[in-house]
Design a protein around this motif. Sequence first.
Motif, PDB file in Angstrom:
ATOM      1  N   MET A  28       0.830  -1.200   0.000  1.00 58.69           N
ATOM      2  CA  MET A  28       0.000   0.000   0.000  1.00 58.69           C
ATOM      3  C   MET A  28       0.864   1.249   0.000  1.00 58.69           C
ATOM      4  SD  MET A  28      -3.051   0.899  -0.288  1.00 58.69           S
ATOM      5  CE  MET A  28      -4.310   2.059   0.118  1.00 58.69           C
ATOM      6  N   SER A  29       1.921   1.238   0.784  1.00 55.49           N
ATOM      7  CA  SER A  29       2.825   2.389   0.827  1.00 55.49           C
ATOM      8  C   SER A  29       3.446   2.655  -0.529  1.00 55.49           C
ATOM      9  CB  SER A  29       3.934   2.163   1.857  1.00 55.49           C
ATOM     10  OG  SER A  29       3.407   2.106   3.148  1.00 55.49           O
ATOM     11  N   LYS A  30       3.915   1.598  -1.200  1.00 49.92           N
ATOM     12  CA  LYS A  30       4.531   1.761  -2.520  1.00 49.92           C
ATOM     13  C   LYS A  30       3.532   2.316  -3.531  1.00 49.92           C
ATOM     14  CE  LYS A  30       8.034  -1.807  -1.956  1.00 49.92           C
ATOM     15  NZ  LYS A  30       8.528  -3.132  -2.392  1.00 49.92           N
ATOM     16  N   ALA A  31       2.315   1.811  -3.507  1.00 47.52           N
ATOM     17  CA  ALA A  31       1.290   2.292  -4.435  1.00 47.52           C
ATOM     18  C   ALA A  31       0.966   3.757  -4.165  1.00 47.52           C
ATOM     19  CB  ALA A  31       0.037   1.429  -4.337  1.00 47.52           C
ATOM     20  N   LYS A  32       0.805   4.120  -2.902  1.00 46.94           N
ATOM     21  CA  LYS A  32       0.489   5.504  -2.550  1.00 46.94           C
ATOM     22  C   LYS A  32       1.594   6.462  -2.989  1.00 46.94           C
ATOM     23  CE  LYS A  32      -2.537   5.059   1.477  1.00 46.94           C
ATOM     24  NZ  LYS A  32      -2.640   5.315   2.925  1.00 46.94           N
ATOM     25  N   VAL A  33       2.836   6.092  -2.731  1.00 45.28           N
ATOM     26  CA  VAL A  33       3.964   6.950  -3.105  1.00 45.28           C
ATOM     27  C   VAL A  33       4.027   7.123  -4.618  1.00 45.28           C
ATOM     28  CG1 VAL A  33       6.497   7.065  -3.177  1.00 45.28           C
ATOM     29  CG2 VAL A  33       5.335   6.535  -1.031  1.00 45.28           C
ATOM     30  N   ALA A  34       3.879   6.032  -5.355  1.00 49.11           N
ATOM     31  CA  ALA A  34       3.951   6.121  -6.819  1.00 49.11           C
ATOM     32  C   ALA A  34       2.844   7.015  -7.373  1.00 49.11           C
ATOM     33  CB  ALA A  34       3.871   4.724  -7.436  1.00 49.11           C
ATOM     34  N   ILE A  35       1.612   6.795  -6.942  1.00 46.01           N
ATOM     35  CA  ILE A  35       0.481   7.591  -7.435  1.00 46.01           C
ATOM     36  C   ILE A  35       0.644   9.056  -7.031  1.00 46.01           C
ATOM     37  CG2 ILE A  35      -2.018   7.940  -7.295  1.00 46.01           C
ATOM     38  CD1 ILE A  35      -1.182   5.465  -8.938  1.00 46.01           C
ATOM     39  N   PHE A  36       1.071   9.307  -5.800  1.00 44.48           N
ATOM     40  CA  PHE A  36       1.285  10.680  -5.341  1.00 44.48           C
ATOM     41  C   PHE A  36       2.356  11.376  -6.182  1.00 44.48           C
ATOM     42  CE2 PHE A  36       3.626  13.765  -2.769  1.00 44.48           C
ATOM     43  CZ  PHE A  36       2.603  14.634  -2.439  1.00 44.48           C
ATOM     44  N   ASN A  37       3.469  10.685  -6.430  1.00 42.27           N
ATOM     45  CA  ASN A  37       4.539  11.290  -7.227  1.00 42.27           C
ATOM     46  C   ASN A  37       4.075  11.630  -8.636  1.00 42.27           C
ATOM     47  OD1 ASN A  37       6.426  11.319  -5.160  1.00 42.27           O
ATOM     48  ND2 ASN A  37       7.262   9.321  -5.699  1.00 42.27           N
ATOM     49  N   TYR A  38       3.316  10.743  -9.250  1.00 41.13           N
ATOM     50  CA  TYR A  38       2.773  11.039 -10.584  1.00 41.13           C
ATOM     51  C   TYR A  38       1.818  12.230 -10.521  1.00 41.13           C
ATOM     52  CZ  TYR A  38       4.784   6.823 -12.636  1.00 41.13           C
ATOM     53  OH  TYR A  38       5.642   5.872 -13.104  1.00 41.13           O
ATOM     54  N   ARG A  39       0.941  12.244  -9.525  1.00 43.28           N
ATOM     55  CA  ARG A  39      -0.024  13.339  -9.408  1.00 43.28           C
ATOM     56  C   ARG A  39       0.691  14.680  -9.224  1.00 43.28           C
ATOM     57  NH1 ARG A  39      -3.027  11.849  -5.140  1.00 43.28           N
ATOM     58  NH2 ARG A  39      -2.091  13.293  -3.690  1.00 43.28           N
ATOM     59  N   GLN A  40       1.764  14.697  -8.436  1.00 35.72           N
ATOM     60  CA  GLN A  40       2.525  15.924  -8.226  1.00 35.72           C
ATOM     61  C   GLN A  40       3.105  16.459  -9.536  1.00 35.72           C
ATOM     62  OE1 GLN A  40       1.245  16.717  -5.190  1.00 35.72           O
ATOM     63  NE2 GLN A  40       3.185  17.734  -4.913  1.00 35.72           N
ATOM     64  N   ARG A  41       3.396  15.561 -10.476  1.00 39.18           N
ATOM     65  CA  ARG A  41       3.941  15.965 -11.777  1.00 39.18           C
ATOM     66  C   ARG A  41       2.848  16.151 -12.830  1.00 39.18           C
ATOM     67  NH1 ARG A  41       8.306  11.485 -12.633  1.00 39.18           N
ATOM     68  NH2 ARG A  41       6.966  10.397 -11.213  1.00 39.18           N
ATOM     69  N   GLY A  42       1.596  15.990 -12.408  1.00 37.78           N
ATOM     70  CA  GLY A  42       0.484  16.176 -13.332  1.00 37.78           C
ATOM     71  C   GLY A  42       0.294  15.021 -14.294  1.00 37.78           C
ATOM     72  N   VAL A  43       0.745  13.831 -13.895  1.00 38.70           N
ATOM     73  CA  VAL A  43       0.692  12.661 -14.773  1.00 38.70           C
ATOM     74  C   VAL A  43      -0.380  11.682 -14.291  1.00 38.70           C
ATOM     75  CG1 VAL A  43       1.995  10.638 -15.585  1.00 38.70           C
ATOM     76  CG2 VAL A  43       3.124  12.866 -15.399  1.00 38.70           C
ATOM     77  N   VAL A  44      -1.182  11.212 -15.240  1.00 37.75           N
ATOM     78  CA  VAL A  44      -2.117  10.111 -15.018  1.00 37.75           C
ATOM     79  C   VAL A  44      -1.836   9.085 -16.114  1.00 37.75           C
ATOM     80  CG1 VAL A  44      -3.912  11.500 -13.905  1.00 37.75           C
ATOM     81  CG2 VAL A  44      -3.945  11.206 -16.388  1.00 37.75           C
ATOM     82  N   PHE A  45      -2.492   7.950 -16.039  1.00 41.38           N
ATOM     83  CA  PHE A  45      -2.260   6.903 -17.033  1.00 41.38           C
ATOM     84  C   PHE A  45      -3.521   6.648 -17.840  1.00 41.38           C
ATOM     85  CE2 PHE A  45       1.290   6.469 -14.360  1.00 41.38           C
ATOM     86  CZ  PHE A  45       2.271   5.775 -15.056  1.00 41.38           C
ATOM     87  N   LYS A  46      -3.318   6.348 -19.109  1.00 38.83           N
ATOM     88  CA  LYS A  46      -4.408   5.988 -20.014  1.00 38.83           C
ATOM     89  C   LYS A  46      -4.156   4.571 -20.503  1.00 38.83           C
ATOM     90  CE  LYS A  46      -6.277  10.060 -19.927  1.00 38.83           C
ATOM     91  NZ  LYS A  46      -7.444  10.290 -19.160  1.00 38.83           N
TER      92      LYS A  46
END
Length: 124
Positions: A28-46
Amino acid sequence: MRTEEIKASHTGYVTKGRLSDYAYDKAMSKAKVAIFNYRQRGVVFKGMPTSVFKVTSVDLHDPRFTAKMWECLDTSSWKPVLKESGKEVATDGQVRRFVVTGVVVDLGDRWMVQDYTLHRDQKC
């Protein structure tokens, strides 16, 4: 877990899905960190990755039953994009098919992913 992680990567928020129903502890920690880091850079996935996995071992002797898993994760169709513009931001030469290993634990009422490791150096 993978399905909920994909949903979170599309929205940029772990809390909007049910990831906590399938992952806890380090996973859970790894998933949260990865998603947070992407969100901070304005990145989502398609798109959607594809995955093939198997259980490689089961240990019924620990206080909690555990299973080790192996997964071949293909992210070729799961693209990082800038949320604002939709512009793809994948790195050239990035490995798109790689091995993921993990540990799943029986918590009594369900099995949950406790930890996982991405092995980008191991193509599959």
